[in-house]
Design a protein around this motif. Structure first.
Motif, short mmCIF file in Angstrom:
data_model
loop_
_atom_site.label_atom_id
_atom_site.label_comp_id
_atom_site.label_asym_id
_atom_site.label_seq_id
_atom_site.Cartn_x
_atom_site.Cartn_y
_atom_site.Cartn_z
N GLN A 151 0.91 -1.37 -0.10
CA GLN A 151 -0.04 -0.06 0.13
C GLN A 151 0.71 1.33 -0.17
O GLN A 151 0.74 2.03 -0.91
CB GLN A 151 -0.90 0.13 1.23
CG GLN A 151 -2.06 -0.82 1.11
CD GLN A 151 -3.25 -0.65 2.17
OE1 GLN A 151 -3.04 0.17 3.14
NE2 GLN A 151 -4.32 -1.45 2.23
N VAL A 152 1.87 1.31 0.75
CA VAL A 152 2.71 2.47 1.00
C VAL A 152 3.40 2.67 -0.29
O VAL A 152 3.64 3.96 -0.69
CB VAL A 152 3.79 2.22 2.10
CG1 VAL A 152 4.92 3.32 2.18
CG2 VAL A 152 3.12 2.14 3.48
N PRO A 182 -2.90 -3.47 -7.02
CA PRO A 182 -2.35 -3.80 -5.78
C PRO A 182 -2.58 -5.25 -5.40
O PRO A 182 -1.74 -5.76 -4.83
CB PRO A 182 -2.85 -2.74 -4.82
CG PRO A 182 -3.17 -1.58 -5.71
CD PRO A 182 -3.62 -2.21 -7.02
N THR A 183 -3.62 -5.58 -5.75
CA THR A 183 -4.20 -6.84 -5.11
C THR A 183 -3.26 -8.01 -5.95
O THR A 183 -2.73 -8.83 -5.41
CB THR A 183 -5.63 -7.29 -5.37
OG1 THR A 183 -6.52 -6.22 -5.00
CG2 THR A 183 -6.10 -8.52 -4.96
N ILE A 184 -3.38 -7.85 -7.25
CA ILE A 184 -2.36 -8.69 -8.12
C ILE A 184 -1.10 -8.76 -7.68
O ILE A 184 -0.28 -9.68 -7.22
CB ILE A 184 -2.43 -8.42 -9.50
CG1 ILE A 184 -4.07 -8.73 -10.17
CG2 ILE A 184 -1.36 -9.25 -10.49
CD1 ILE A 184 -4.33 -10.10 -10.27
N VAL A 185 -0.48 -7.44 -7.48
CA VAL A 185 0.78 -7.46 -6.92
C VAL A 185 1.24 -8.18 -5.77
O VAL A 185 2.04 -8.75 -5.64
CB VAL A 185 1.36 -5.79 -6.65
CG1 VAL A 185 2.63 -5.76 -5.98
CG2 VAL A 185 1.26 -5.10 -8.16
N GLY A 250 -7.49 -19.45 -2.40
CA GLY A 250 -7.94 -19.38 -0.97
C GLY A 250 -7.36 -18.03 -0.51
O GLY A 250 -7.25 -17.93 0.79
N SER A 251 -6.87 -17.03 -1.23
CA SER A 251 -6.35 -15.95 -0.77
C SER A 251 -7.33 -15.08 0.01
O SER A 251 -8.47 -15.04 -0.49
CB SER A 251 -5.85 -14.94 -1.96
OG SER A 251 -4.56 -15.40 -2.26
N TYR A 252 -7.11 -14.59 1.16
CA TYR A 252 -7.96 -13.77 1.83
C TYR A 252 -7.31 -12.41 2.34
O TYR A 252 -7.91 -11.52 2.01
CB TYR A 252 -8.57 -14.66 3.18
CG TYR A 252 -8.90 -14.09 4.34
CD1 TYR A 252 -10.46 -13.38 4.10
CD2 TYR A 252 -8.30 -13.92 5.47
CE1 TYR A 252 -10.81 -12.69 5.22
CE2 TYR A 252 -8.95 -12.97 6.53
CZ TYR A 252 -10.15 -12.46 6.38
OH TYR A 252 -10.67 -11.70 7.42
N VAL A 253 -6.11 -12.49 2.88
CA VAL A 253 -5.78 -11.23 3.47
C VAL A 253 -5.28 -10.13 2.50
O VAL A 253 -6.03 -9.00 2.50
CB VAL A 253 -4.36 -11.39 4.49
CG1 VAL A 253 -3.66 -10.34 4.96
CG2 VAL A 253 -4.59 -12.54 5.51
N VAL A 254 -4.66 -10.52 1.29
CA VAL A 254 -4.35 -9.62 0.10
C VAL A 254 -5.67 -9.06 -0.28
O VAL A 254 -5.54 -7.76 -0.49
CB VAL A 254 -3.45 -10.42 -0.73
CG1 VAL A 254 -3.11 -9.59 -1.90
CG2 VAL A 254 -2.05 -10.80 -0.14
N PRO A 255 -6.57 -9.97 -0.88
CA PRO A 255 -7.66 -9.22 -1.61
C PRO A 255 -8.48 -8.24 -0.37
O PRO A 255 -9.15 -7.36 -0.90
CB PRO A 255 -8.55 -10.25 -2.07
CG PRO A 255 -7.68 -11.58 -2.12
CD PRO A 255 -6.51 -11.32 -0.95
N MET A 256 -8.45 -8.67 0.79
CA MET A 256 -9.12 -7.73 1.75
C MET A 256 -8.37 -6.56 2.07
O MET A 256 -9.14 -5.48 1.91
CB MET A 256 -9.27 -8.46 3.02
CG MET A 256 -10.29 -8.07 3.98
SD MET A 256 -10.35 -8.92 5.54
CE MET A 256 -8.59 -8.33 6.18
N LEU A 257 -7.11 -6.55 2.17
CA LEU A 257 -6.45 -5.14 2.54
C LEU A 257 -6.09 -4.55 1.13
O LEU A 257 -5.83 -3.39 1.47
CB LEU A 257 -5.05 -5.68 3.25
CG LEU A 257 -5.28 -6.51 4.80
CD1 LEU A 257 -3.81 -6.51 5.29
CD2 LEU A 257 -6.11 -5.41 5.70
N LEU A 258 -5.85 -5.15 0.08
CA LEU A 258 -5.57 -4.59 -0.90
C LEU A 258 -6.34 -4.22 -1.93
O LEU A 258 -6.03 -3.69 -3.05
CB LEU A 258 -4.00 -4.96 -1.63
CG LEU A 258 -2.87 -5.39 -0.68
CD1 LEU A 258 -1.71 -5.84 -1.50
CD2 LEU A 258 -2.24 -3.75 -0.68
N GLY A 259 -7.59 -5.00 -1.79
CA GLY A 259 -8.52 -5.03 -3.11
C GLY A 259 -9.82 -4.01 -2.42
O GLY A 259 -9.81 -3.56 -1.32
N ASN A 260 -10.40 -3.58 -3.58
CA ASN A 260 -11.61 -2.65 -3.19
C ASN A 260 -12.79 -3.79 -3.21
O ASN A 260 -12.31 -5.10 -3.79
CB ASN A 260 -11.94 -1.61 -4.27
CG ASN A 260 -10.93 -0.73 -4.34
OD1 ASN A 260 -10.39 -0.33 -3.19
ND2 ASN A 260 -10.73 -0.06 -5.58
#
Lengths: 324, 380
Positions: A151-152, A182-185, A250-260
């Motif tokens: 994010q930064v 950002p989600t893909i990254v 099974g991705s959870y944290v990344v889509p939640m924090l970096l995705g809309n």
């Protein structure tokens, strides 16, 4: 010398039988047998108690009616499944999950392959160890910290955009702290090491003399990779594809924090259903869908790779070392 | 050998880590169609030399020329040099035919399918393995795989063929058979060949010329006969076969013969090229050393001793003899019978014309010249 894809199966399995027969001959010893059962029994018991029973319970929960208080009671209803098929929004989430996983997989394997090749062919053992350590080290940092770090870097006024703006390469920010890119990254960052290590193992098994032979016969470096290295590491590529894709579903944290919300995957929705909407049975339905999906792709991987036969090990090691 | 060399190594040097000289300023001219063997113990630099010829290693200095053209830094795929690898290195995912035609497939020049098929067939006939085109390498035996490796390296009709210990993975019997076939094919095609091996017998039987390598440099270059019977150093003498060596000093020189004084006594040799007081080693090959029952008459170049071991090797019988004066001696006899048994006292002798005098590589520090040389050159 070594079994190759085409002929390995029969040969290896016949060898296995022979070893098996010999094993039968020498171990009618009951003490040894009992020890074997104990060693296998502990993990089996753990899996049954903490994995199989909860999974079955989860599946049962999908049929439990929901209570007014938000919890559920024992019973039978198909209303949660009906909701899944009635509302098109869950099909969207499912599609998002698969799309993000597919894009992540393609990028991870395409980026990972050259790194894996380079890693496999680095001559200095010290450099090789250092590089492997660096790749593994990215996994030491918890995914939440990595997500915030991304994010930064990618934020509208973040490091990347500031730099590009300063050098006048762009006129306005091209990324933001959350969204599709950002989600893909974030997902590629998380799964690239798995892709690299899987492919690395398979390339490291290819005798480097084969590449020399190819070069000697007039092939350029690229031709050598195209006609010799790629075909001989195809199991590694297939393995990396399957592994990254199954992990990415099974991705959870990344889509939640970096995705809309448009990048929210099934695991995010499951959490939301259980924690926010207090709808445990519907969360269980979505979980069952995710589990079924994972099993489905795992079975495809098994079929494609011929896992479960003799090819689990990866690519056939070819040629002996010649003592140089 | 007046023709221009086909392949020239000029001061070729490879230094690793700025210090280790793997190959040190080697010079060699190879004629068209010649079969040259680089032989030496492991780590002598022979493989490094071959890999520089193939283009897999860049030399630190010096150059390689093919027909007068500098190819030192040409990438391996632009060299027109075929190579057969020790590990065989057939492509496991390709059939025999695909392996052989690989070079034609990746070449800039386009070959038609019928050209490719013809060439594959021709190559398979050359290595006497027709009907194997559709097999995979792992369905072939080690010897067959190596033949396909050879066929593959020759399919593009290279100017030069490099053989990197191609026979060392094969068992003894197969190796001998492959030696003769390799030589036959090489002569048939007349392709200039550089062969690397650590096996001196292989070098002797197959080569036009042998290059003995030691510690990064060429000890001697010569025909098999020259390097065996007229070695220029004790290293070559030792490496190319079993030897009896006597260290000594030339004490007398005459028009036809010289006298060398050693720990084992005085020997008469027919080599007159050394001046008096030169430190030398006398080499007598086991088959040139003769043996008889002890007699009282002491002829020239005669030693006495006791037979300790007898090895019957079929066509040759080898005797190890412990001599009071000269330590262990080896005698090989080809007459078929057994001349002596273990424990027998015998007399061994040699003809002055059968021995070879080698300059001693490290002459001892000059001491008082009047002192007899005996005892100073104690052999170990």
């Amino acid at each position: 010398m070594y079994p190759n894809q085409r002929w390995g199966c029969t040969r290896v399995s016949s060898k296995t039988t022979r070893i098996g027969e010999r094993f039968l001959d020498i171990t009618p010893n009951s003490a040894k047998d009992n020890l074997g059962y104990v060693i296998i029994g502990i993990p089996v018991a753990l899996l049954v108690v903490f994995f199989l029973i909860p999974t079955l319970y989860l599946f049962a929960t999908t049929f439990f009616p929901r209570e007014g208080s938000g919890y559920y009671q024992i019973g039978f209803t198909l209303e949660h499944y009906a909701r899944l098929f009635d509302s098109p929004i869950y099909g969207r989430y499912l599609w998002t999950t698969l799309e993000l996983a597919a894009v992540t997989t393609v990028i991870s394997v395409v980026l990972g392959y050259p790194i894996a090749y380079w890693l496999a062919r680095v001559e200095s053992p010290a450099l090789k160890r250092g590089l492997l350590l660096m790749i593994v080290a990215t996994m030491w940092i918890t995914v939440i910290i990595r997500a915030y770090a991304i994010q930064v870097v990618l934020a509208g006024d973040g490091i990347l955009n500031s730099l590009l703006l300063d050098f006048r390469l762009i006129s306005e920010p091209i990324t933001s702290s959350t969204g599709y890119i950002p989600t893909i990254v974030g997902m590629v960052y998380g799964f690239l090491p798995f892709a690299i290590l899987t492919i690395y193992t398979s390339i490291a098994n290819i005798n480097p003399k084969l590449e020399e032979a190819s070069r000697n016969l007039g092939a350029s470096r690229l031709q050598t990779i195209r006609w010799v290295v790629l075909p001989l590491s195809k199991n590694g590529i297939a393995g990396a594809t399957a592994l990254v894709f199954i992990l990415a579903i099974g991705s959870y944290v990344v889509p939640m924090l970096l995705g809309n919300p448009s990048e929210w995957t099934l695991p995010v929705i499951i959490t939301e259903q259980v924690n926010e909407q207090m709808n445990v049975p519907f969360g269980a339905v979505l979980s069952a869908v995710l589990t079924a999906l994972t099993i489905f792709f795992f079975l495809i991987a098994v079929k494609v790779l011929g896992l479960g036969s003799d090819q689990l090990i990866g690519d056939t090691p070819e040629g002996e070392t010649d003592g140089q | 050998m007046s023709a221009d060399p086909h392949l020239s190594l000029k001061g070729l040097t490879k230094v690793y880590d700025g210090r280790v000289k793997a190959v040190d300023r080697v010079e060699l001219d190879i004629q068209n169609g010649e079969f040259v063997t680089l032989v030496g113990p492991s780590g002598c630099g022979k493989s490094t030399t071959l890999r520089m010829l193939a283009g897999f290693i860049e030399p630190t200095s010096g150059s390689i020329e093919m027909d007068g053209r500098d190819i030192t830094f040409l990438p391996p795929n632009k060299r027109d040099i075929g190579m057969v690898f020790q590990s065989i290195a057939l492509f496991p995912h390709m059939t025999v035919a695909e392996n052989i035609s690989y070079g034609m497939k990746v070449a800039d020049e386009k070959f038609s399918q019928s050209e490719i098929d013809d060439r594959v067939e021709e190559m398979l006939e050359l290595v006497e393995m027709p009907e194997t085109a559709d097999r995979y390498p792992e369905q072939l035996s080690g010897g067959q795989q190596q033949r396909i490796g050879l066929a593959r390296s020759l399919a593009l009709r290279p100017e030069i063929l490099l053989l990197d210990e191609p026979l060392s993975a094969l068992d003894e019997k197969l190796r001998e058979q492959m030696q003769t076939e390799l030589t036959k094919i090489q002569q048939e095609l007349g392709v200039t060949t550089v062969f690397v091996t650590h096996n001196q017998e292989e070098a002797m039987t197959m080569s036009d010329r042998i290059v003995i390598m030691n510690d990064g440099h060429f000890e001697q270059i010569g025909t098999p006969n020259q390097v065996y019977n007229d070695p220029k150093s004790t290293f070559v003498a030792d490496f190319m076969g079993k030897s009896n060596l006597f260290a000594g000093t030339v004490t007398e020189t005459g028009p036809d013969e010289s006298v060398v004084t050693t720990d084992a006594g005085e020997f008469i040799v027919d080599d007159t090229s050394f001046r008096t007081r030169a430190s030398v080693q006398i080499l007598i090959r086991p088959e040139d050393l003769m043996m008889s029952r002890p007699s009282d008459s002491q002829a020239d170049n005669t030693l006495t001793g006791t037979v300790t071991i007898v090895h019957l090797l079929g066509s040759v019988t080898r005797y190890y003899i412990q001599s009071e004066q000269a330590g262990q001696l080896i005698v090989e006899d080809q007459s078929g019978g057994q001349l002596a048994t273990e424990g027998d006292s015998v007399q061994v002798f040699f003809d002055p014309s059968e021995c070879c005098v080698i300059p001693d590589p490290e002459p001892p520090v000059e001491t008082d010249v009047s002192e007899p040389a005996m005892g100073v050159y104690q052999s170990e």
